[in-house]
Design a protein around this motif. Structure first.
Motif, PDB file in Angstrom:
ATOM      1  N   ALA A  87       0.850  -1.188   0.000  1.00 43.68           N
ATOM      2  CA  ALA A  87       0.000   0.000   0.000  1.00 43.68           C
ATOM      3  C   ALA A  87       0.892   1.246   0.000  1.00 43.68           C
ATOM      4  O   ALA A  87       1.942   1.283   0.650  1.00 43.68           O
ATOM      5  CB  ALA A  87      -0.919   0.023   1.207  1.00 43.68           C
ATOM      6  N   GLY A  88       0.443   2.257  -0.751  1.00 44.99           N
ATOM      7  CA  GLY A  88       1.180   3.517  -0.804  1.00 44.99           C
ATOM      8  C   GLY A  88       0.316   4.683  -0.364  1.00 44.99           C
ATOM      9  O   GLY A  88      -0.858   4.773  -0.730  1.00 44.99           O
ATOM     10  N   LEU A  89       0.892   5.586   0.455  1.00 44.20           N
ATOM     11  CA  LEU A  89       0.169   6.749   0.947  1.00 44.20           C
ATOM     12  C   LEU A  89       0.893   8.026   0.521  1.00 44.20           C
ATOM     13  O   LEU A  89       2.118   8.058   0.441  1.00 44.20           O
ATOM     14  CB  LEU A  89       0.056   6.708   2.473  1.00 44.20           C
ATOM     15  CG  LEU A  89      -0.708   5.519   3.060  1.00 44.20           C
ATOM     16  CD1 LEU A  89       0.273   4.482   3.594  1.00 44.20           C
ATOM     17  CD2 LEU A  89      -1.646   5.962   4.161  1.00 44.20           C
TER      18      LEU A  89
ATOM     19  N   ALA B  79      -6.982 -10.325   4.737  1.00 39.40           N
ATOM     20  CA  ALA B  79      -5.780  -9.648   4.247  1.00 39.40           C
ATOM     21  C   ALA B  79      -6.038  -8.158   4.027  1.00 39.40           C
ATOM     22  O   ALA B  79      -5.251  -7.299   4.452  1.00 39.40           O
ATOM     23  CB  ALA B  79      -5.315 -10.316   2.950  1.00 39.40           C
ATOM     24  N   ALA B  80      -7.147  -7.840   3.360  1.00 39.82           N
ATOM     25  CA  ALA B  80      -7.430  -6.436   3.037  1.00 39.82           C
ATOM     26  C   ALA B  80      -7.712  -5.613   4.283  1.00 39.82           C
ATOM     27  O   ALA B  80      -7.176  -4.505   4.443  1.00 39.82           O
ATOM     28  CB  ALA B  80      -8.614  -6.360   2.077  1.00 39.82           C
ATOM     29  N   GLU B  81      -8.546  -6.135   5.177  1.00 44.79           N
ATOM     30  CA  GLU B  81      -8.990  -5.319   6.313  1.00 44.79           C
ATOM     31  C   GLU B  81      -7.932  -5.170   7.402  1.00 44.79           C
ATOM     32  O   GLU B  81      -7.906  -4.161   8.107  1.00 44.79           O
ATOM     33  CB  GLU B  81     -10.283  -5.896   6.886  1.00 44.79           C
ATOM     34  CG  GLU B  81     -11.500  -5.666   6.002  1.00 44.79           C
ATOM     35  CD  GLU B  81     -11.868  -4.189   5.880  1.00 44.79           C
ATOM     36  OE1 GLU B  81     -12.033  -3.536   6.920  1.00 44.79           O
ATOM     37  OE2 GLU B  81     -11.956  -3.693   4.743  1.00 44.79           O
TER      38      GLU B  81
ATOM     39  N   LEU C 111      -5.480  -2.667   5.802  1.00 46.87           N
ATOM     40  CA  LEU C 111      -6.044  -1.312   5.851  1.00 46.87           C
ATOM     41  C   LEU C 111      -5.787  -0.681   7.218  1.00 46.87           C
ATOM     42  O   LEU C 111      -5.521   0.527   7.314  1.00 46.87           O
ATOM     43  CB  LEU C 111      -7.536  -1.340   5.571  1.00 46.87           C
ATOM     44  CG  LEU C 111      -7.965  -1.251   4.108  1.00 46.87           C
ATOM     45  CD1 LEU C 111      -9.443  -1.553   3.969  1.00 46.87           C
ATOM     46  CD2 LEU C 111      -7.664   0.135   3.544  1.00 46.87           C
ATOM     47  N   ASP C 112      -5.856  -1.478   8.273  1.00 45.44           N
ATOM     48  CA  ASP C 112      -5.545  -0.941   9.599  1.00 45.44           C
ATOM     49  C   ASP C 112      -4.081  -0.532   9.688  1.00 45.44           C
ATOM     50  O   ASP C 112      -3.741   0.473  10.328  1.00 45.44           O
ATOM     51  CB  ASP C 112      -5.882  -1.978  10.674  1.00 45.44           C
ATOM     52  CG  ASP C 112      -7.126  -1.613  11.453  1.00 45.44           C
ATOM     53  OD1 ASP C 112      -7.112  -1.700  12.685  1.00 45.44           O
ATOM     54  OD2 ASP C 112      -8.130  -1.224  10.824  1.00 45.44           O
TER      55      ASP C 112
ATOM     56  N   VAL D 266     -11.833  -3.184  14.132  1.00 42.31           N
ATOM     57  CA  VAL D 266     -12.969  -3.071  13.215  1.00 42.31           C
ATOM     58  C   VAL D 266     -12.635  -3.725  11.880  1.00 42.31           C
ATOM     59  O   VAL D 266     -11.462  -3.806  11.481  1.00 42.31           O
ATOM     60  CB  VAL D 266     -13.353  -1.586  12.996  1.00 42.31           C
ATOM     61  CG1 VAL D 266     -12.206  -0.829  12.338  1.00 42.31           C
ATOM     62  CG2 VAL D 266     -14.627  -1.458  12.173  1.00 42.31           C
ATOM     63  N   ALA D 267     -13.656  -4.201  11.190  1.00 42.88           N
ATOM     64  CA  ALA D 267     -13.501  -4.716   9.827  1.00 42.88           C
ATOM     65  C   ALA D 267     -14.826  -4.586   9.103  1.00 42.88           C
ATOM     66  O   ALA D 267     -15.904  -4.617   9.715  1.00 42.88           O
ATOM     67  CB  ALA D 267     -13.032  -6.162   9.832  1.00 42.88           C
TER      68      ALA D 267
END
Length: 738
Positions: A465-467, A544-546, A549-550, A599-600
């Protein structure tokens, strides 16, 4: 996603294009009662008339019957495995019929794809899966109930000599202002002679008494509680024999030779026969069949067998995940350029093991050849059309000569929706091997189920992931490595451009506004048999995604809920569900000391679920899940209490999987045999669960599976706050006990 994909099935049975406009309501006399069903417009009038004059099968099959005693029987196109599909369908019929709920019964129906084809699957096949039972049943079963009601009213009007519009119907009785009244049973036979309504008007939501009623109790609760409900394991037929199987010790092995002399010497052992799926030991009862099995010696040909163990396979998966994917499932924008210019880039790898379905009732089926040449099979027929065709081929008879008795099942979670018939064909093979001289029940043990079962595939995800400098998520890449569930099966057509959608669902359709996304897939060729497992691809993609994301939210210095909401349309279903969960869990309110939240959010099978897990530490480096608050948008909730029950059950099911469940292999052999080594959630580990349903006027969507995907990442995100450990390898025990 699964329902749409199932519409591309390529099976030997003819594909039937269906839509709600293609169904006409029809009726025929059924003894002293009425039977209401549907006839496809594709059937010619002459064929329909001939069929109706015969027995109502094929082109015309009833959905609802009402007997002379007033009993209402609903014939369900959907298989009941504990998820409550029978109860939901009964609610639809009883609502429009204005029936007495205490008179309702539901039976499984099969053998007529024109009548019972799953509309969500395009009508091509009768099947229960993808959480489509209510979506497929929503309109047609209500219409069946409404048609039966109209015909009963017409019969009463003719009998009493009054205007049908003056008759009221309530709780299984018809009444007129003159004081005349009567129960359904009194008019059932006459109703069968009434003209079929050209169309029916369904009730408006404001008139519903049963649909959406949160206090309505399941019609089958009592017999499930008192043990009188009948499952395949309970089937006992005159002269019935019981068979147990000897399956290959490694997947892909074949019988080379075997010696059954010692087994046949045991009193009560009837025969020992080879089948294409292994060796069947047939006895007068199960205990003697097991004793006989222990006495059989088998030499196996393992030339084509899968001999790799879990460590070798996962090492291969990790290596593959670090290379470019073999296929691309999603490509938005220019992720490569976005990563190159990102202010911050984070990376992570996630590992998921094989999982067993571990249903309460191990697999079983009963086969009997009747004197009239029909083959009768009792079992948990989740894909009845497939089993009917396969059984007919084995027995050497026409498919219409195979009668399937659809039994209720003590769980499935996808396990009974198999491509090759599995235990069903084993029962036919075993019965055929003894010349069909007696009914044969094939009963698996728990160890059979663990060692020779089908599993949720193992997967590895490589995520990046890139921010940007403002903490906005601008780039996302997910490379998924694992087996295809549908490759080399009748469902092969679901694979498009090298992508099995069941491997990437939940990953390639993330709801978040990330401008540059790629999702890649590398499908492996491994000999371990795999199958859909409750919530299918979302079992690993959501985790994996959630959880990642955290990690991105932490890197951005943002609150996890606010971070997600910033990438969702404010009025979207996802945003509303997430906000509701946060509100009910009091996300912004500080927790008591020693408590931590995660959370998810996940969409699967047309429904959106957000879950917030609250955990505590156990003092030994582990965690205890104390509370889960779930918010769900599943369209209109036909049975709200059932919706809550399914979400609660899904949370327990998913929680057990992520905390301690895994199937491992050593030299190709499955290590786990029973619940001493494969450990589903224990009752004392079940958290308090609160389920909040978003009010909706949309048609019902899935609910049997969508509660599973968010629980793992919600707990993992809470565990990170509690322990400071990112959990990326399943089950949790591998990380927490390390």
């Amino acid at each position: 996603m699964i329902p749409k994909l199932m519409q591309s099935l390529t099976l030997s049975a003819p594909r039937i294009e269906t839509s709600r406009r293609q169904f006409l309501i029809g009726a025929l006399a059924a003894g002293t009662g009425i039977a209401v069903g549907f006839r496809l417009l594709t059937a010619s009038p002459a064929a329909a008339a001939e069929t109706a004059a015969d027995d109502g099968a094929h082109a015309f099959s009833p959905y609802v019957t009402i007997d002379g005693d007033g009993k209402v029987t609903v014939l369900s196109s959907q298989f009941e495995m504990g998820q409550g599909s029978y109860n939901g369908i009964a609610t639809l019929v009883a609502e429009e019929l204005d029936a007495d709920w205490s008179t309702i019964e539901v039976k499984g129906a099969a053998g007529n794809v024109q009548a019972y084809g799953n509309i969500a699957f395009g009508g091509a096949i009768q099947g229960t899966g993808g959480s489509t039972s209510m979506a497929s049943s929503w309109e047609r079963y209500r219409k069946a109930g409404a048609a039966a009601r109209a015909m009963l009213v017409a019969a009463a009007a003719a009998e009493w000599g009054v205007d049908a519009a003056e008759i009221t119907v309530d709780n299984g009785r018809l009444a007129h202002a003159s004081g005349k009244s009567g129960g359904f049973g009194e008019f059932a036979a006459k109703a069968a002679t009434m003209p079929v309504p050209a169309d029916v008007t369904l009730k408006q939501p404001g008139d519903w008494k049963l649909i959406g009623n949160g206090k309505l109790k399941r019609f089958d609760s009592a017999r499930k509680a008192n043990g009188t409900e009948q499952y395949t394991i309970d089937v006992k037929l005159p002269g019935m024999l019981t068979a147990v199987m000897i399956h290959p010790p490694v997947f892909g092995a074949k019988v080379k030779s075997f010696d059954a002399s010692a087994a046949k010497a045991i009193k009560g052992v009837v025969d020992v026969v080879e089948t294409p799926r292994g060796i069947a030991v047939i006895g007068e009862h199960m205990w003697v069949a097991i004793k006989g099995r222990d006495a059989v010696t088998v030499e196996w040909d393992e030339t084509a067998a899968e001999k790799r163990g879990t460590d070798e396979l996962m090492s291969m998966y990790r290596d593959l995940a670090e290379n470019p994917p073999a296929a691309v499932a999603r490509k938005d924008g220019d992720a490569e350029a976005a990563f190159a210019s990102a202010a911050k880039v984070i990376e992570g790898s996630f590992e998921f093991p094989y999982l067993a379905h571990a249903a309460m009732e191990p697999l079983n089926a009963v086969a009997r050849m009747n004197e009239d040449g029909t083959l009768e099979i009792w079992g948990g027929h989740q894909f009845p059309d497939v089993y009917q065709r396969l059984s007919a081929e084995i027995a050497g008879i026409a498919p219409e000569k195979v009668r399937l008795n659809v039994m209720k099942s003590g769980g499935s979670f996808g396990r009974r929706a198999v491509f090759d018939g599995d235990v069903v064909v084993e029962s036919v093979y075993a019965a055929k091997a003894i010349g069909f001289r007696a009914p044969v029940k094939v009963q698996w043990t728990r160890e059979d189920d663990m060692h020779a079962g089908r599993y949720r595939p193992a997967y590895v995800h490589s995520l990046k992931a890139g921010l940007d400098e403002n903490g906005k998520l601008v780039a996302w890449d997910d490379h998924i490595v694992g087996q295809s569930i549908v490759a080399k099966t009748a469902f092969q057509g679901m694979i498009q451009n090298g992508v099995d959608p069941t491997s990437v669902e939940g990953a390639h359709n993330l709801p978040y506004a990330i401008p540059n996304q790629t999702v890649g897939l590398t499908t492996t060729d491994v000999g371990v048999p795999v199958l859909w497992w409750r919530s299918v691809g979302s079992t690993h993609t959501a985790f994996a995604a959630e959880t990642f994301l955290d990690e991105a939210a932490e890197a951005a210095g943002s609150d996890p809920v606010e971070f997600r909401l910033s990438m969702l349309e404010p009025d979207s279903r996802h945003a509303k569900v997430l906000k509701l969960a946060a509100e009910k869990a009091e996300w912004q309110k500080p927790l008591a000391e020693g408590r931590f939240r995660g959370v998810a959010l996940a969409e699967s099978f047309g429904s959106v679920v957000a879950e917030i897990a609250e955990v505590s530490t156990d003092g030994n480096g582990g965690i205890k899940v104390e509370r889960v608050v779930a918010a769900v948008d599943c369209g209109l909730a036909i049975n709200p209490d059932q919706v809550r029950a399914q979400v609660e059950g899904g949370i327990g099911f998913g929680l057990g999987a992520i905390l301690g469940e895994e199937i491992t292999l050593t030299d190709g052999k499955v290590d786990q045999g029973n619940f001493d080594m494969y450990t589903p959630l224990r009752i004392d580990a079940m958290p308090k669960v609160e389920v909040h349903i978003v009010p909706s006027a949309n048609p019902p969507s899935g609910i049997g599976e969508p509660g599973v995907p968010p629980i793992g990442p919600a707990v993992a995100n809470a565990a990170y706050k509690a322990l400071g450990k990112r959990i990326r390898v399943m089950p949790f025990s591998k990380t927490l006990n390390a």
